[in-house]
Design a protein around this motif. Structure first.
Motif, PDB file in Angstrom:
ATOM      1  N   UNK A  36      -8.197 -14.728  -1.954  1.00 62.90           N
ATOM      2  CA  UNK A  36      -8.048 -13.282  -1.745  1.00 62.90           C
ATOM      3  C   UNK A  36      -8.018 -12.945  -0.250  1.00 62.90           C
ATOM      4  N   UNK A  37      -7.137 -13.655   0.462  1.00 61.11           N
ATOM      5  CA  UNK A  37      -7.012 -13.461   1.909  1.00 61.11           C
ATOM      6  C   UNK A  37      -5.564 -13.169   2.253  1.00 61.11           C
ATOM      7  N   UNK A  38      -5.380 -12.481   3.334  1.00 59.04           N
ATOM      8  CA  UNK A  38      -4.059 -12.179   3.882  1.00 59.04           C
ATOM      9  C   UNK A  38      -4.136 -12.380   5.392  1.00 59.04           C
ATOM     10  N   UNK A  39      -3.132 -13.072   5.940  1.00 58.47           N
ATOM     11  CA  UNK A  39      -3.161 -13.411   7.366  1.00 58.47           C
ATOM     12  C   UNK A  39      -1.743 -13.350   7.911  1.00 58.47           C
ATOM     13  N   UNK A  40      -1.594 -13.032   9.194  1.00 60.59           N
ATOM     14  CA  UNK A  40      -0.255 -13.024   9.805  1.00 60.59           C
ATOM     15  C   UNK A  40       0.270 -14.440   9.970  1.00 60.59           C
ATOM     16  N   UNK A  41       1.566 -14.577   9.868  1.00 61.14           N
ATOM     17  CA  UNK A  41       2.191 -15.878  10.049  1.00 61.14           C
ATOM     18  C   UNK A  41       2.118 -16.314  11.510  1.00 61.14           C
ATOM     19  N   UNK A  45       5.664 -11.774  14.870  1.00 57.92           N
ATOM     20  CA  UNK A  45       5.285 -10.571  15.624  1.00 57.92           C
ATOM     21  C   UNK A  45       3.915 -10.059  15.201  1.00 57.92           C
ATOM     22  N   UNK A  46       3.553 -10.272  13.943  1.00 54.81           N
ATOM     23  CA  UNK A  46       2.222  -9.855  13.492  1.00 54.81           C
ATOM     24  C   UNK A  46       1.149 -10.764  14.072  1.00 54.81           C
ATOM     25  N   UNK A 344     -23.143   6.805  -0.831  1.00 55.83           N
ATOM     26  CA  UNK A 344     -24.014   7.689  -1.593  1.00 55.83           C
ATOM     27  C   UNK A 344     -24.140   7.274  -3.039  1.00 55.83           C
ATOM     28  N   UNK A 345     -24.257   8.279  -3.883  1.00 56.13           N
ATOM     29  CA  UNK A 345     -24.506   8.065  -5.306  1.00 56.13           C
ATOM     30  C   UNK A 345     -23.178   7.937  -6.048  1.00 56.13           C
ATOM     31  N   UNK A 346     -22.568   6.766  -5.946  1.00 54.99           N
ATOM     32  CA  UNK A 346     -21.289   6.546  -6.624  1.00 54.99           C
ATOM     33  C   UNK A 346     -20.922   5.073  -6.571  1.00 54.99           C
ATOM     34  N   UNK A 347     -20.142   4.679  -7.553  1.00 54.81           N
ATOM     35  CA  UNK A 347     -19.507   3.363  -7.529  1.00 54.81           C
ATOM     36  C   UNK A 347     -18.075   3.575  -7.061  1.00 54.81           C
ATOM     37  N   UNK A 348     -17.707   2.925  -5.985  1.00 57.76           N
ATOM     38  CA  UNK A 348     -16.453   3.229  -5.293  1.00 57.76           C
ATOM     39  C   UNK A 348     -15.578   1.999  -5.187  1.00 57.76           C
ATOM     40  N   UNK A 349     -14.278   2.218  -5.377  1.00 61.14           N
ATOM     41  CA  UNK A 349     -13.261   1.175  -5.189  1.00 61.14           C
ATOM     42  C   UNK A 349     -12.135   1.757  -4.347  1.00 61.14           C
ATOM     43  N   UNK A 350     -11.665   0.972  -3.378  1.00 65.16           N
ATOM     44  CA  UNK A 350     -10.566   1.379  -2.495  1.00 65.16           C
ATOM     45  C   UNK A 350      -9.429   0.384  -2.659  1.00 65.16           C
ATOM     46  N   UNK A 351      -8.222   0.913  -2.835  1.00 59.28           N
ATOM     47  CA  UNK A 351      -7.012   0.090  -2.883  1.00 59.28           C
ATOM     48  C   UNK A 351      -6.218   0.390  -1.625  1.00 59.28           C
ATOM     49  N   UNK A 352      -6.144  -0.583  -0.723  1.00 52.22           N
ATOM     50  CA  UNK A 352      -5.398  -0.428   0.533  1.00 52.22           C
ATOM     51  C   UNK A 352      -3.984  -0.952   0.337  1.00 52.22           C
ATOM     52  N   UNK A 353      -3.009  -0.094   0.554  1.00 53.74           N
ATOM     53  CA  UNK A 353      -1.607  -0.454   0.373  1.00 53.74           C
ATOM     54  C   UNK A 353      -0.994  -0.804   1.722  1.00 53.74           C
ATOM     55  N   UNK A 354      -0.321  -1.947   1.773  1.00 52.43           N
ATOM     56  CA  UNK A 354       0.293  -2.425   3.011  1.00 52.43           C
ATOM     57  C   UNK A 354       1.690  -2.952   2.700  1.00 52.43           C
ATOM     58  N   UNK A 355       2.430  -3.238   3.758  1.00 47.70           N
ATOM     59  CA  UNK A 355       3.730  -3.883   3.659  1.00 47.70           C
ATOM     60  C   UNK A 355       3.739  -5.107   4.551  1.00 47.70           C
ATOM     61  N   UNK A 356       4.512  -6.128   4.158  1.00 46.93           N
ATOM     62  CA  UNK A 356       4.593  -7.374   4.921  1.00 46.93           C
ATOM     63  C   UNK A 356       5.678  -7.330   5.988  1.00 46.93           C
ATOM     64  N   UNK A 357       6.357  -6.191   6.141  1.00 45.37           N
ATOM     65  CA  UNK A 357       7.492  -6.100   7.057  1.00 45.37           C
ATOM     66  C   UNK A 357       7.032  -6.216   8.510  1.00 45.37           C
ATOM     67  N   UNK A 359       8.350  -4.705  11.026  1.00 44.08           N
ATOM     68  CA  UNK A 359       8.424  -3.428  11.735  1.00 44.08           C
ATOM     69  C   UNK A 359       7.123  -2.656  11.666  1.00 44.08           C
ATOM     70  N   UNK A 360       6.298  -2.966  10.669  1.00 47.65           N
ATOM     71  CA  UNK A 360       5.048  -2.217  10.487  1.00 47.65           C
ATOM     72  C   UNK A 360       3.830  -3.129  10.611  1.00 47.65           C
ATOM     73  N   UNK A 361       3.948  -4.176  11.414  1.00 51.36           N
ATOM     74  CA  UNK A 361       2.837  -5.132  11.548  1.00 51.36           C
ATOM     75  C   UNK A 361       1.597  -4.470  12.138  1.00 51.36           C
ATOM     76  N   UNK A 362       1.768  -3.588  13.106  1.00 49.47           N
ATOM     77  CA  UNK A 362       0.611  -2.947  13.727  1.00 49.47           C
ATOM     78  C   UNK A 362      -0.108  -2.039  12.745  1.00 49.47           C
ATOM     79  N   UNK A 363       0.646  -1.264  11.950  1.00 46.32           N
ATOM     80  CA  UNK A 363       0.029  -0.397  10.950  1.00 46.32           C
ATOM     81  C   UNK A 363      -0.686  -1.225   9.882  1.00 46.32           C
ATOM     82  N   UNK A 364      -0.139  -2.374   9.518  1.00 48.81           N
ATOM     83  CA  UNK A 364      -0.791  -3.233   8.528  1.00 48.81           C
ATOM     84  C   UNK A 364      -2.106  -3.769   9.073  1.00 48.81           C
ATOM     85  N   UNK A 365      -2.111  -4.181  10.322  1.00 46.56           N
ATOM     86  CA  UNK A 365      -3.363  -4.622  10.948  1.00 46.56           C
ATOM     87  C   UNK A 365      -4.411  -3.507  10.898  1.00 46.56           C
ATOM     88  N   UNK A 366      -4.015  -2.281  11.217  1.00 51.48           N
ATOM     89  CA  UNK A 366      -4.951  -1.161  11.217  1.00 51.48           C
ATOM     90  C   UNK A 366      -5.518  -0.918   9.819  1.00 51.48           C
TER      91      UNK A 366
END
Length: 631
Positions: A36-41, A45-46, A344-357, A359-366
């Motif tokens: 369950x890992x993702x890394x730049x090649x 450019x990433x 706080x008082x909640x069970x929370x899940x976050x789904x982060x959506x990214x692209x492998x392109x 052109x958007x390597x900097x936004x994916x890193x962020x």
């Protein structure tokens, strides 16, 4: 399940497929599903920006279906909600990264929200010995303004279309045209964020609908999604221009044998759990989106709220709450509403959506850096039991039982009875919502009236101070109230407008000089003497004003000519000499140095001593000349 569960936020990453513009340059990221890992090649450019490998709870490659994402991220939270825990799921990422597709889905591939709605009602149908009440609401945060998407008469301030045809879409992401500028005018929403010990953080005035089936919920969702603000940018034809929060409140209590077998303190307890399904707008750069005008303003507000969300996550990761440091939940409406879900008082899940392109390597890193930080935030979820009348199902209990007895007796479960009960519940909820809305409006009006009264009071006070200062300045300008200078030296002509100068006082003036002084007195005289006053008597008021004018300053009358003064002096000498001769004292009192019996030949100041007129050998003309020379 235990009453309290301490868990970190579950963070997953979903990668969207490359579009036609991005396929030419290919992907610059590698995904490892086993770890369950993702890394730049390497060498890409990433990789030149940051070569860190990001390991998270789940990583979904582009071939993964939304159903798999739901099963591994949200299904467990739905089960917890039915047991009294709060739950929150939201999608995060840059614009055009697939957040709305993940949360809402399409007709061919439903998203997390439709799956969750079906799962809630399926679980309710399988439950025995429990009574449930489900109500839903749909909130939009557009340009930091809250909009009720279930209400047809409230909307954010209207906007104009920018960059092509902006519009709305249906529940599954299909465009239905229109947009906020094509809709009829509706009054601006006046929703308020409030908090209490039992309900937690909630939006007062938000319309809630009691629902009994997934079909009813999805129909309401279609209505709300059609009212959401969307617009066209260079990166997305239908870009979400606002955050949306779909909220389901699930109330449950034991009935029948389960209720009688419960402990005395738990017989009247009601479980009240809240499920928040959030579709965030994506962060964006003007250079890439080409936004301008209203689209640029929307993007600025989106970035601002997401920035504050990142700041809150950073503070929670650093343990600022335990150290007593301030966490800026109130800096944006998004973080304020999601405060229970963030540490706080909640069970929370976050789904982060990214692209492998590339052109958007900097936004994916962020986005991945945000995901790693959020994974370290720990929540403490607890079962929400309500014993007071704050639970809707408890407030309606007496009315529902009476209706059941009238329609079908105790425990009647026919379809007609349930429909009547649900209709009564909706009417009662609408009445409560209306009372709450009116109370909020009255409170807002009261606050506005108090602010207006304070502003008016401040203005009156300011004007009063100005009037007092002006009066004080006028008093200072008055000569009678000004402090007088002591020991003031009077000069030969101390601004005497009202008469003869001091050095001419008591002297006989030539006709021209006395006339000029009389004219000056007439011109400066403020008022005539009283009618009954004797001739020649000076008015005291006029004399006082003349003295005041002399102290204050003014122009002097022109001085008399030298020839006139000499004639005046000569007349005075002749009169004085005549009086001295008549007394026989000339030569003794006035010229004490004269000797008798000398023909007047003695000297005084180098000149012969004159003799009195009539004295032998001295003429009147010589006598006058001697007097003038002596003086």
């Amino acid at each position: 399940l235990p009453a309290t569960m301490a868990d970190n936020i579950a963070v997953s990453v979903r990668v969207r497929p490359l579009n036609s513009k991005e396929e030419s340059k290919g992907a610059v990221w590698d995904i490892n599903n086993e770890t369950n890992a993702i890394a730049p090649q390497a060498g890409s450019s990433a990789g030149t920006t940051d070569s860190t490998s990001y390991q998270l709870d789940n990583v979904f490659d582009p071939s993964c279906r939304t159903k798999d994402v739901y099963d591994r991220t949200t299904r467990g939270i739905i089960e917890s909600v039915l047991n009294g825990f709060n739950g929150t799921v939201f999608a995060y990422g840059q614009t055009s990264s697939g957040k709305t597709h993940t949360m809402q889905g399409s007709a061919e591939e439903p998203g997390i929200i439709p799956f969750a709605v079906h799962d809630v009602f399926d679980s309710i149908d399988r439950s025995e010995g429990m009574e449930f009440l489900v109500r839903v609401s749909y909130l939009e945060i557009y340009n930091e303004q809250m909009v009720d998407l279930f209400s047809a008469d409230t909307i954010a301030p209207p906007t104009k279309p920018q960059m092509g045809s902006s519009g709305s879409r249906d529940l599954f992401g299909s465009s239905i045209g229109g947009g906020s500028f094509d809709r009829p005018e509706r009054r601006v929403s006046r929703l308020q964020i409030k908090e209490d010990s039992e309900r937690g953080v909630y939006v007062s005035g938000l319309k809630e609908e009691i629902v009994t089936s997934p079909t009813q919920v999805l129909e309401l969702l279609r209505t709300g999604v059609a009212r959401r603000h969307v617009g066209e940018t260079n990166m997305n034809v239908e870009s979400s221009r606002s955050h949306t929060i779909f909220r389901m409140v699930v109330e449950s209590r034991a009935v029948g044998e389960n209720a009688s077998g419960a402990a005395n303190g738990a017989q009247d307890a009601v479980l009240v759990a809240t499920l928040n399904l959030v579709d965030l707008a994506g962060s964006e750069r003007v250079v890439k989106t080409g936004a301008e005008g209203i689209r640029m303003k929307e993007g600025a507000n989106i970035n601002k709220s997401l920035l504050n969300l990142g700041i809150v996550i950073n503070k929670l990761t650093e343990g600022a709450e335990g150290k007593g440091s301030h966490i800026p939940f109130r800096d944006s409406k998004l973080t304020r509403i999601l405060q229970p879900a963030l540490g706080g008082n909640s069970k929370t899940a976050i789904v982060c959506n990214v692209t492998l392109a590339a052109a958007h390597a900097e936004e994916t890193h962020s986005t991945l850096r945000f995901a790693v930080r959020a994974k370290r935030v720990c929540n403490n979820a607890t079962v929400n039991e309500v014993v007071s009348e704050s639970a809707l199902i408890k407030r309606q209990q007496r009315e529902i039982e009476e209706l059941r007895k009238k329609l079908g007796g105790e425990g009647g479960v026919s379809q007609e009875v349930e429909e009547e009960i649900n209709a009564l519940r909706r009417e009662m909820l609408e009445a409560e919502n209306e009372r709450e809305r009116l109370a909020d409006e009255l409170e807002i009006e009261r606050e506005e009236r108090e602010r207006a009264e304070k502003a008016a009071s401040a203005k009156i006070s300011s004007l009063t101070n100005l009037v007092l200062k002006s009066s004080a300045m006028d008093a200072d300008a008055d000569g009678d109230k000004r402090p007088k200078r002591g020991n003031r030296r009077e000069t030969w002509a101390p601004n005497n407008r009202g008469g003869v100068p001091d050095f001419l006082e008591g002297r006989k003036l030539p006709p021209g000089v006395s006339g000029s002084l009389s004219e000056s007195v007439d011109e400066e005289a403020p008022e005539e003497a009283p009618a009954g006053a004797p001739a020649g008597e000076v008015d005291p008021a006029a004399e006082a004003k003349a003295r005041k004018e002399r102290r204050r300053g003014g122009l002097l009358p022109p001085p008399p000519a030298l020839e006139e003064l000499e004639e005046c002096f000569e007349d005075e000498r002749r009169a004085s000499d005549a009086s001295d001769v008549s007394r026989g004292s000339f030569g003794r009192g006035r010229f004490s140095g004269a000797s008798e019996g000398t023909d007047g030949a003695d000297t005084w100041g180098g000149s012969p001593v004159p003799s009195a007129p009539g004295t032998p050998g001295v003429t009147s003309a010589d006598h006058a000349a001697a007097v003038a020379a002596a003086v």
